[in-house]
Design an enzyme around this catalytic site. Structure first.
Site, PDB file in Angstrom:
ATOM      1  N   ASN A  22      -6.869   1.624  10.267  1.00 50.58           N
ATOM      2  CA  ASN A  22      -5.552   1.828  10.865  1.00 50.58           C
ATOM      3  C   ASN A  22      -5.731   1.761  12.370  1.00 50.58           C
ATOM      4  OD1 ASN A  22      -4.772   2.316   8.261  1.00 50.58           O
ATOM      5  ND2 ASN A  22      -4.312   4.497   8.564  1.00 50.58           N
ATOM      6  N   GLU A  42      -3.102  -0.221   8.280  1.00 50.95           N
ATOM      7  CA  GLU A  42      -1.900   0.146   9.032  1.00 50.95           C
ATOM      8  C   GLU A  42      -1.974  -0.462  10.422  1.00 50.95           C
ATOM      9  OE1 GLU A  42      -0.899   4.323   9.381  1.00 50.95           O
ATOM     10  OE2 GLU A  42      -1.467   4.684   7.298  1.00 50.95           O
ATOM     11  N   TYR A  86      -3.733   1.388  16.156  1.00 48.54           N
ATOM     12  CA  TYR A  86      -2.451   1.437  16.860  1.00 48.54           C
ATOM     13  C   TYR A  86      -2.530   1.236  18.371  1.00 48.54           C
ATOM     14  CZ  TYR A  86      -0.165   3.087  12.611  1.00 48.54           C
ATOM     15  OH  TYR A  86       0.328   3.174  11.341  1.00 48.54           O
ATOM     16  N   GLU A 119      -7.197   8.291   6.743  1.00 47.73           N
ATOM     17  CA  GLU A 119      -7.459   8.939   8.034  1.00 47.73           C
ATOM     18  C   GLU A 119      -7.974  10.371   7.910  1.00 47.73           C
ATOM     19  OE1 GLU A 119      -4.068   8.619  10.615  1.00 47.73           O
ATOM     20  OE2 GLU A 119      -4.114   6.441  10.623  1.00 47.73           O
ATOM     21  N   HIS A 177      -3.003  10.973   1.055  1.00 48.73           N
ATOM     22  CA  HIS A 177      -2.388  10.752   2.367  1.00 48.73           C
ATOM     23  C   HIS A 177      -1.805  12.099   2.811  1.00 48.73           C
ATOM     24  CE1 HIS A 177      -0.819   7.296   5.043  1.00 48.73           C
ATOM     25  NE2 HIS A 177      -0.493   8.416   5.672  1.00 48.73           N
ATOM     26  N   ARG A 232       0.856  -1.191   0.000  1.00 52.24           N
ATOM     27  CA  ARG A 232       0.000   0.000   0.000  1.00 52.24           C
ATOM     28  C   ARG A 232       0.892   1.242   0.000  1.00 52.24           C
ATOM     29  NH1 ARG A 232      -2.489   3.032   5.015  1.00 52.24           N
ATOM     30  NH2 ARG A 232      -3.604   4.615   3.840  1.00 52.24           N
TER      31      ARG A 232
HETATM   32  C1  FCB Z   1      -0.891   7.098  10.885  1.00 54.86           C
HETATM   33  C2  FCB Z   1      -0.540   7.643   9.518  1.00 54.86           C
HETATM   34  C3  FCB Z   1       0.769   7.164   8.969  1.00 54.86           C
HETATM   35  C4  FCB Z   1       1.823   7.069  10.050  1.00 54.86           C
HETATM   36  C5  FCB Z   1       1.308   6.303  11.245  1.00 54.86           C
HETATM   37  C6  FCB Z   1       2.316   6.117  12.345  1.00 54.86           C
HETATM   38  O1  FCB Z   1      -1.745   7.993  11.521  1.00 54.86           O
HETATM   39  O2  FCB Z   1      -1.537   7.320   8.583  1.00 54.86           O
HETATM   40  O3  FCB Z   1       1.149   8.009   7.924  1.00 54.86           O
HETATM   41  O4  FCB Z   1       2.260   8.323  10.385  1.00 54.86           O
HETATM   42  O5  FCB Z   1       0.176   6.939  11.755  1.00 54.86           O
END
Ligand code: FCB
Length: 457
Positions: free
Chosen positions: A297, A361, A299, A164, A119, A75
């Site tokens: 995404n 992500e 985290y 995002e 992006h 991607r």
């Molecule tokens: C996300 C972004 C990506 C990167 C990660 C750590 O929010 O999409 O570009 O910065 O975080």
């Protein structure tokens, strides 16, 4: 062995501004991230993406890296200003050619290309006309999406309109810590709508120009939890999940903008004409038109408690569970909470009935560099990836239609306002020499990709 479906995509993700460099090469125009990073005080150390990982020149090496790892998908994002240097108008053929060569190279290596159109690197020329707060920018995005998909539509597997939009909205236009660095609630709300609208307008064009592909959008959906079941803490959770998650998810899935957040946004009267005054007839149906997949995404988790209580005892409104060390938190200061990925996927599949999901992500920032043996022993990242992939596997077992996983990131790269200080790569990059070294986590992930699964740790 946790085995994934045969056609599961095992990928890595990147974004143009974070890796390409060559910010003025071959007719490229200026983007808001070029402008922002060149403005003193905006990024850590004054770091910029001018050179970054020099991927613009080293892309054949980077494809070879992915081939060595055994990935079957990649991607990446397209820099709008390489295609339309001033946002609209004549197409810069050299820019299209760059991505066309990249896509051909990926296909020759057996790697499926997934393209993110936006992006965060809006052409500065469009920002000068009001940027995403101006509805015309959504129309410009459609022209851009059309130009790119006419050229690449025969070869791209996945199209992601936006990455995002919540971050582009709130970080770019409310906190101002991202480009274009604006702090204006009313502008931010209009930006969010025009981002979503441009997605809705572009989707049918992408389908038409690229009939064999899948079209979707990527949202950042992290896990927000209330510190207790008290009404005040539950409200703190609602206030965080609302603007970050539901504000985008609800309109995309036909529920309109969440009424509670509309009310919150206007609590101080920032919108004399009403929060949704920029919404025109037909917009909500356009935004809610079905797509093929949702990109997620994921985290971290944030645990929230009421602001009033936090002020009373002079502690932050977030709770830190357990020890604050690198086994529980990454160097970004993000809590490691794999179960949140499982819960997020379940929420999307069952609450929103998303037809198909990709994790577009997921990854961790740890600074580990080469040791005396020349290898990068980033064992914490291996644990992070293994735990999150296991959570993804569990989600599939309960019926979540998860079709792929893209780790963030293929390479250490320019982490926006953090500059080069945060390293998320499964490949270590020496920014002086541009040497790349596959980290041990990359080896581990590549093996999982090749085997279609891994032994639980
Ligand atoms: C996300 C972004 C990506 C990167 C990660 C750590 O929010 O999409 O570009 O910065 O975080």
């Amino acid at each position: 062995m946790l085995t994934f479906p045969d056609d599961f995509l095992w990928g890595a993700a990147t974004a143009a501004y974070q890796i390409e460099g060559a910010w003025q090469a071959d007719g490229k125009g200026e983007s808001i991230w070029d402008r922002f990073s060149h403005t003193p005080g905006k990024t850590r150390n004054g770091d910029t993406g001018d050179v970054a990982c020099d991927h613009y020149h080293r892309w054949p090496d980077d494809i070879r890296l992915m081939q060595t790892l055994g990935l079957n998908a990649y991607r990446f994002s397209i820099a709008w200003t390489r295609i339309l240097p001033h946002g609209r108008g004549p197409v810069n053929q050299a820019g299209l050619d760059f991505y066309s060569r990249l896509v051909d190279g990926l296909l020759a290596a057996g790697i499926a290309p997934g393209v993110t159109l936006y992006h965060w690197d809006l052409p500065q020329a469009l920002q000068d006309d009001g940027g995403w707060a101006n509805r015309d920018t959504a129309a410009a995005f459609v022209e851009y999406a059309d130009a790119v998909s006419r050229c690449l539509g025969d070869r791209v597997k996945l199209w992601i309109t936006h990455n995002e939009p919540a971050v582009a909205t709130w970080n770019g236009h409310l906190s101002g810590e991202h480009a274009p660095g604006i702090q204006d609630l009313a502008a931010a709300a209009a930006v969010s709508h025009h981002l979503l609208l441009s997605h809705g307008w572009a989707a049918p064009i992408l389908r038409q120009n690229s009939p064999a592909s899948e079209v979707g959008i990527t949202l950042n959906i992290n896990w927000f939890a209330a510190a207790s079941r008290s009404a005040a803490d539950l409200d703190a959770e609602r206030r965080e999940d609302g603007p970050w998650t539901r504000w985008f998810l609800d309109p995309l899935y036909g529920r309109g903008y969440p009424a509670d957040i509309v009310a919150d946004l206007n609590a101080d009267g920032a919108f004399p004409h009403g929060v949704l005054s920029y919404v025109q007839p037909g917009d909500m149906a356009t935004i809610a038109a079905p797509t093929d997949f949702l990109g997620v995404n994921y985290y971290y988790r944030t645990i929230l408690r009421s602001r009033r209580m936090a002020e009373a005892d002079n502690l932050p409104p977030t709770v830190v569970p357990g020890p604050r060390d690198l086994d529980h938190w990454t160097e970004m200061g993000w809590e490691i909470y794999p179960d949140g990925l499982f819960k997020t996927l379940a929420r999307l599949a069952f609450d929103y009935q998303t037809p198909k999901l990709y994790i577009t992500e997921n990854g961790a920032s740890y600074a580990d560099g080469p040791g005396p043996d020349g290898r990068v022993h980033d064992s914490r990242r291996i644990i992070y990836l293994r735990q999150h992939l296991a959570a993804a596997w569990r989600a599939i077992q309960i019926g979540v239609p998860l079709a792929g996983y893209f780790t963030w990131s293929l390479l250490d790269n320019f982490e926006w306002a953090h500059g080069y200080a945060q390293r998320f790569g499964i490949t270590w990059v020496n920014y002086e020499t541009q040497e790349r070294i596959i980290k041990q986590s990359g080896r581990w992930y590549g093996e999982a990709a090749v085997n279609g699964g891994f032994a639980p740790g």
